[in-house]
Design a protein around this motif. Sequence first.
Motif, PDB file in Angstrom:
ATOM      1  N   VAL A   1       0.827  -1.165   0.316  1.00  0.00           N
ATOM      2  CA  VAL A   1       0.235  -0.218  -0.157  1.00  0.00           C
ATOM      3  C   VAL A   1       1.024   1.163   0.093  1.00  0.00           C
ATOM      4  O   VAL A   1       1.717   1.640   1.015  1.00  0.00           O
ATOM      5  CB  VAL A   1      -1.228   0.348   0.898  1.00  0.00           C
ATOM      6  N   VAL A   2       0.077   1.347  -1.379  1.00  0.00           N
ATOM      7  CA  VAL A   2       1.316   3.629  -0.916  1.00  0.00           C
ATOM      8  C   VAL A   2       0.593   3.785  -0.401  1.00  0.00           C
ATOM      9  O   VAL A   2       0.006   4.755  -1.681  1.00  0.00           O
ATOM     10  CB  VAL A   2       2.182   3.063  -2.437  1.00  0.00           C
TER      11      VAL A   2
ATOM     12  N   SER B   1      -2.631   1.858  -4.822  1.00  0.00           N
ATOM     13  CA  SER B   1      -2.354   3.815  -4.294  1.00  0.00           C
ATOM     14  C   SER B   1      -3.498   4.349  -4.420  1.00  0.00           C
ATOM     15  O   SER B   1      -4.271   3.767  -4.154  1.00  0.00           O
ATOM     16  CB  SER B   1      -1.463   4.109  -6.009  1.00  0.00           C
ATOM     17  N   PHE B   2      -3.200   5.314  -3.314  1.00  0.00           N
ATOM     18  CA  PHE B   2      -4.392   6.265  -3.355  1.00  0.00           C
ATOM     19  C   PHE B   2      -3.804   7.271  -2.877  1.00  0.00           C
ATOM     20  O   PHE B   2      -2.560   8.169  -2.296  1.00  0.00           O
ATOM     21  CB  PHE B   2      -5.378   5.745  -1.776  1.00  0.00           C
TER      22      PHE B   2
ATOM     23  N   GLY C   1      -6.166   3.319   7.554  1.00  0.00           N
ATOM     24  CA  GLY C   1      -6.936   2.083   7.818  1.00  0.00           C
ATOM     25  C   GLY C   1      -8.657   2.383   7.247  1.00  0.00           C
ATOM     26  O   GLY C   1      -8.207   0.774   7.073  1.00  0.00           O
ATOM     27  N   ALA C   2      -8.726   2.612   6.746  1.00  0.00           N
ATOM     28  CA  ALA C   2     -10.085   2.434   5.372  1.00  0.00           C
ATOM     29  C   ALA C   2      -9.453   1.724   4.723  1.00  0.00           C
ATOM     30  O   ALA C   2     -10.208   1.079   4.222  1.00  0.00           O
ATOM     31  CB  ALA C   2     -10.826   3.597   5.077  1.00  0.00           C
ATOM     32  N   VAL C   3      -8.183   1.927   3.897  1.00  0.00           N
ATOM     33  CA  VAL C   3      -7.706   0.897   3.050  1.00  0.00           C
ATOM     34  C   VAL C   3      -7.256  -0.306   3.316  1.00  0.00           C
ATOM     35  O   VAL C   3      -7.931  -1.280   2.552  1.00  0.00           O
ATOM     36  CB  VAL C   3      -6.796   2.196   2.010  1.00  0.00           C
TER      37      VAL C   3
ATOM     38  N   ALA D   1       2.129  -5.345   3.160  1.00  0.00           N
ATOM     39  CA  ALA D   1       3.352  -3.857   3.467  1.00  0.00           C
ATOM     40  C   ALA D   1       2.423  -2.751   3.298  1.00  0.00           C
ATOM     41  O   ALA D   1       1.728  -2.310   2.488  1.00  0.00           O
ATOM     42  CB  ALA D   1       4.917  -3.951   2.830  1.00  0.00           C
ATOM     43  N   LEU D   2       2.969  -1.726   3.949  1.00  0.00           N
ATOM     44  CA  LEU D   2       2.447  -0.541   4.011  1.00  0.00           C
ATOM     45  C   LEU D   2       4.288   0.506   2.868  1.00  0.00           C
ATOM     46  O   LEU D   2       4.891   0.523   4.409  1.00  0.00           O
ATOM     47  CB  LEU D   2       2.358   0.831   5.492  1.00  0.00           C
TER      48      LEU D   2
END
Length: 266
Positions: free
Chosen positions: A38-39, A68-69, A100-102, A123-124
Amino acid sequence: MSEQTLRSESFEIPLSGGLKVRGRVKTQENGVRKPVVVVAHGFRGFQDWGFWPDVTERFAEAGLYAVSFDFSRIAASEEGLNDARVAEASTLSQDVLDLGAVVRQLWQGQLPLGQEADPARIALLGHSRSGGSSIVFANENPELVGAVIVWNGGPGPVKASTDSDLTKVQLAVALDYESNPERFDITSRFSGLRQPALIVQGDRDSERLLEFVDKLKEIAPHQSYVSIQGADHTFGIAHPYEGSNERLDAAFEETVAFLKRTYPLK
């Protein structure tokens, strides 16, 4: 890998107070559950800034499920929410809520192509300020996140009292930080991480960030650290993107190697 197997799909997650997180998933569609990265873009960035579209595509080509977001402050600003709401959406507290939402959507299988993702291997990856947000979220939610990567960042914002000319957004960010000193003590949060972490730091970044990384090495020598020679805060990349360079390539390759050590591909 053929281009036909690489898929990209967008998503939107509604939040309270009219906020929303907009994002995109990129992955190979082959029925194999993959490690997830998660980017999270920096404070002045957005998901399509500079190198991010290229980097997330390369993650997908490497066999990962790449997410991504845009943090919710982006949509809040674009959709004309009032200044106070935009300022509130720009805080570290909101960053952690957005992450947290993602992550929870991943665990619930509600993101696009969710059958390709393995939520047990998340992984973040946070750049700049989002490195700190990622550390905080991972520290508070070890059951949801298994690894953390920080590119050129991590420490919290400066105190509000150091500048009398702060904008509404800057003031909201600083006051949020000062109201949560223990929660946003990033060095303490990092030392308490149960998960493996990788810190990727350009050696030509700001002195404040270089000192921060030196502190992390002291308190958590068991974690992984990589110095990218000649790299500034964005690895020498600007927006609009004109292609990669050896410094960004080095950061990417070190990150993929760490992810593959942490989450061996099946």
